[in-house]
Scaffold this motif. Structure first.
Motif, short mmCIF file in Angstrom:
data_model
loop_
_atom_site.label_atom_id
_atom_site.label_comp_id
_atom_site.label_asym_id
_atom_site.label_seq_id
_atom_site.Cartn_x
_atom_site.Cartn_y
_atom_site.Cartn_z
N PRO A 78 0.48 -1.46 0.02
CA PRO A 78 -0.23 0.11 -0.41
C PRO A 78 0.69 1.16 -0.28
CG PRO A 78 -0.67 -1.57 1.42
CD PRO A 78 0.44 -2.18 1.30
N GLY A 79 0.34 1.80 -0.68
CA GLY A 79 0.88 3.29 -1.08
C GLY A 79 2.36 3.63 -2.22
N ILE A 109 -5.91 10.28 -3.27
CA ILE A 109 -7.09 11.49 -3.85
C ILE A 109 -7.57 11.12 -2.25
CG2 ILE A 109 -8.77 10.85 -4.50
CD1 ILE A 109 -7.89 10.24 -6.74
N ALA A 110 -8.08 12.00 -1.96
CA ALA A 110 -8.42 11.97 -0.47
C ALA A 110 -9.66 12.96 -0.16
CB ALA A 110 -7.52 12.29 1.09
N GLY A 111 -10.35 12.93 1.12
CA GLY A 111 -11.71 13.80 0.84
C GLY A 111 -12.79 13.23 2.15
N ARG A 112 -13.60 13.95 1.90
CA ARG A 112 -14.97 13.32 3.03
C ARG A 112 -15.84 12.76 2.21
NH1 ARG A 112 -17.66 17.31 5.59
NH2 ARG A 112 -18.00 15.68 7.13
N VAL A 113 -16.47 11.93 2.78
CA VAL A 113 -18.32 12.09 2.47
C VAL A 113 -18.88 12.17 3.47
CG1 VAL A 113 -20.00 9.95 1.26
CG2 VAL A 113 -17.42 10.25 1.31
N PHE A 153 -4.37 5.52 -1.68
CA PHE A 153 -2.75 5.90 -1.72
C PHE A 153 -1.95 4.90 -2.58
CE2 PHE A 153 -4.07 6.20 2.78
CZ PHE A 153 -3.40 7.28 3.20
N GLY A 154 -1.65 5.08 -3.37
CA GLY A 154 -0.30 4.14 -3.63
C GLY A 154 -0.85 4.85 -5.71
N LEU A 155 -0.96 5.31 -5.85
CA LEU A 155 -1.92 5.63 -7.40
C LEU A 155 -0.64 6.66 -8.57
CD1 LEU A 155 -5.19 7.55 -6.44
CD2 LEU A 155 -4.24 4.67 -7.15
N ALA A 156 -0.51 5.61 -9.57
CA ALA A 156 0.24 6.53 -10.42
C ALA A 156 0.35 7.60 -11.46
CB ALA A 156 0.98 5.09 -12.10
N THR A 183 -0.68 13.15 -9.39
CA THR A 183 0.36 13.38 -9.83
C THR A 183 1.62 12.40 -8.50
OG1 THR A 183 0.93 14.53 -11.37
CG2 THR A 183 2.39 14.33 -10.02
N VAL A 184 2.18 11.26 -8.60
CA VAL A 184 2.99 10.56 -8.35
C VAL A 184 3.61 11.69 -7.26
CG1 VAL A 184 4.85 8.54 -7.86
CG2 VAL A 184 2.62 8.42 -9.83
N GLY A 185 3.65 10.65 -6.11
CA GLY A 185 4.30 11.76 -4.72
C GLY A 185 3.01 12.53 -4.01
N GLU A 186 2.08 13.39 -5.02
CA GLU A 186 1.31 14.21 -4.31
C GLU A 186 0.39 14.35 -4.01
OE1 GLU A 186 1.25 17.29 -7.11
OE2 GLU A 186 3.53 17.86 -7.68
N GLU A 187 -0.81 14.75 -3.49
CA GLU A 187 -1.81 14.51 -2.87
C GLU A 187 -3.17 15.39 -3.14
OE1 GLU A 187 -4.45 14.31 1.66
OE2 GLU A 187 -2.63 13.44 1.75
N VAL A 188 -4.23 14.52 -3.44
CA VAL A 188 -5.01 15.72 -4.21
C VAL A 188 -6.08 15.81 -2.85
CG1 VAL A 188 -6.58 15.99 -6.06
CG2 VAL A 188 -4.31 14.81 -6.55
N GLU A 189 -6.77 16.95 -2.62
CA GLU A 189 -7.36 16.83 -1.30
C GLU A 189 -8.89 17.43 -1.78
OE1 GLU A 189 -4.36 19.27 1.30
OE2 GLU A 189 -4.25 17.78 2.14
N ASP A 190 -9.37 17.32 -0.55
CA ASP A 190 -10.73 17.46 -1.33
C ASP A 190 -11.90 17.14 -1.95
OD1 ASP A 190 -10.41 19.52 1.75
OD2 ASP A 190 -9.29 20.66 0.47
#
Length: 359
Positions: A78-79, A109-113, A153-156, A183-190
């Protein structure tokens, strides 16, 4: 194992070939430092193997007893991800085949529901992400925690479709799909999802012999004919549940079963009191079409794959389409189709009862 028939005796001699060994090292793609405790999967080869292995404290790993052939290595940790496919060739020689596996932290990719009416978090919602172009692996998914938060996590690097759903609940999403650039190494929030209590339709699809239609296809449209979504019956007596946003005063349901199809059945989704509907199969599968596959010079093309897709389908299914191979003269024929509009090799062909048509 190779079996040889000895002349004159009919006896079978078995020759056993020792398996080969693949050795490798998992390294950080940027620093080249070995990485320990990285889980890998090795797949392929003549025996269609699928083996899991974990790198040791020096980043090294061994996979034994492999037949000579081509193998693919994927990162299961993972990741982490790779910049592309990692392929390895196992040679039929005594020494080991060595491979280098460069990995890096993938994108996130991160966020909430949350409940769109109350603003409260929704725990247990499943968030799925899959490549919009099909090149970055299979679907990844995570479940929201008690605060409604999730992180995949761990997305190309690439573009992904993301959606949210809550199994066996009354929630529906106001946005069926979100498109997210990773993008690898970055987090897309919200990347948040607002779910609301939806209107419910329950029902059952019945075949011509009165039995429940297992795994039949459901096409759901608005009264003006515009498509809303597709669904399926389950494997328990042809039953289904559909949920809609509250702004749909009326929908039409058409079923495609094993023995035939139904007419459009209108139904009104309701929030508080679920609508119940029976969708009977009444139109037999007696349509057919035939054609010929030719090249740019007009010459027949034998053994060509032909997909016969219903206009509103996204893939060939036993209930609605056919997978065909053209014969030695380039001809193909699909029988037992639902009377409807089809696409064949990118060409729209209408199939109706009676004589075949289309080319």
């Amino acid at each position: 194992i190779t079996d040889l028939i000895q002349p004159g005796s009919g006896a079978i001699q078995f020759i056993v070939q020792d398996g080969m060994t693949m050795t490798g090292t998992v390294v950080d793609a940027d620093s080249e430092k070995p990485l320990a405790e990285i889980e890998l999967a090795v797949s392929g080869g003549p025996a269609n193997e699928y083996l899991e292995v974990v790198s040791d404290s020096d980043g090294e790993f061994d996979v034994n007893d492999l037949l000579p052939g081509s193998y693919r290595i994927t990162v299961e940790e993972p990741g982490y991800t790779t910049d592309g496919p990692v392929n390895a060739q196992v040679q039929p020689v005594a020494e080991s085949s060595k491979v280098r596996v460069p990995v890096r932290l993938g994108g996130t990719i991160a966020g909430r529901v949350y409940d769109g009416n109350t603003g409260e978090p929704i725990a247990g919602a499943r968030i799925s992400a899959w490549s919009s172009d099909g090149r970055n692996g299979s679907r990844s998914s995570e479940v929201t925690d008690a605060s409604g938060a999730y992180a995949i996590f761990g997305l190309a690097s690439g573009s992904y479709y993301v959606n949210a759903n809550v199994d066996k609940s009354a929630y529906v999403s106001k946005e069926e799909l979100r498109t997210v650039a990773v993008t690898v190494g970055e987090e897309v929030e919200d990347i948040n999802f607002e779910l609301v209590r939806g209107a419910l339709v329950r029902g059952r699809v019945v075949e011509m012999d009165g039995t429940g239609s297992t795994f039949s296809i459901l096409h759901i449209t608005r009264p003006d004919g515009s498509r809303m979504t597709n669904s399926r019956t389950d494997n328990q007596d042809g039953r289904f549940e559909l949920r809609f946003l509250n702004d749909e005063p009326m929908v039409r349901i058409k079923a495609y079963g094993q023995s035939g199809s139904s007419v459009d059945v209108p139904v009104q989704p309701r929030v508080d009191n679920p609508s119940e509907v029976v969708v009977p199969i009444t139109i037999p599968r007696n349509a057919s079409l035939e054609g010929i596959v030719v090249d740019k010079d007009g010459q027949p093309v034998p053994n060509s794959y032909v997909a016969v897709l219903m206009e509103s389908d996204e893939s060939v299914t036993p209930a609605t389409g056919k997978e065909l191979i053209s014969d030695e003269n380039g001809n193909f024929r699909a029988a037992g189709l639902h009377p409807d509009v089809y696409f064949v090799g990118g060409v729209e062909v209408r199939a109706g009862g009676g004589s075949p048509q289309g080319e």
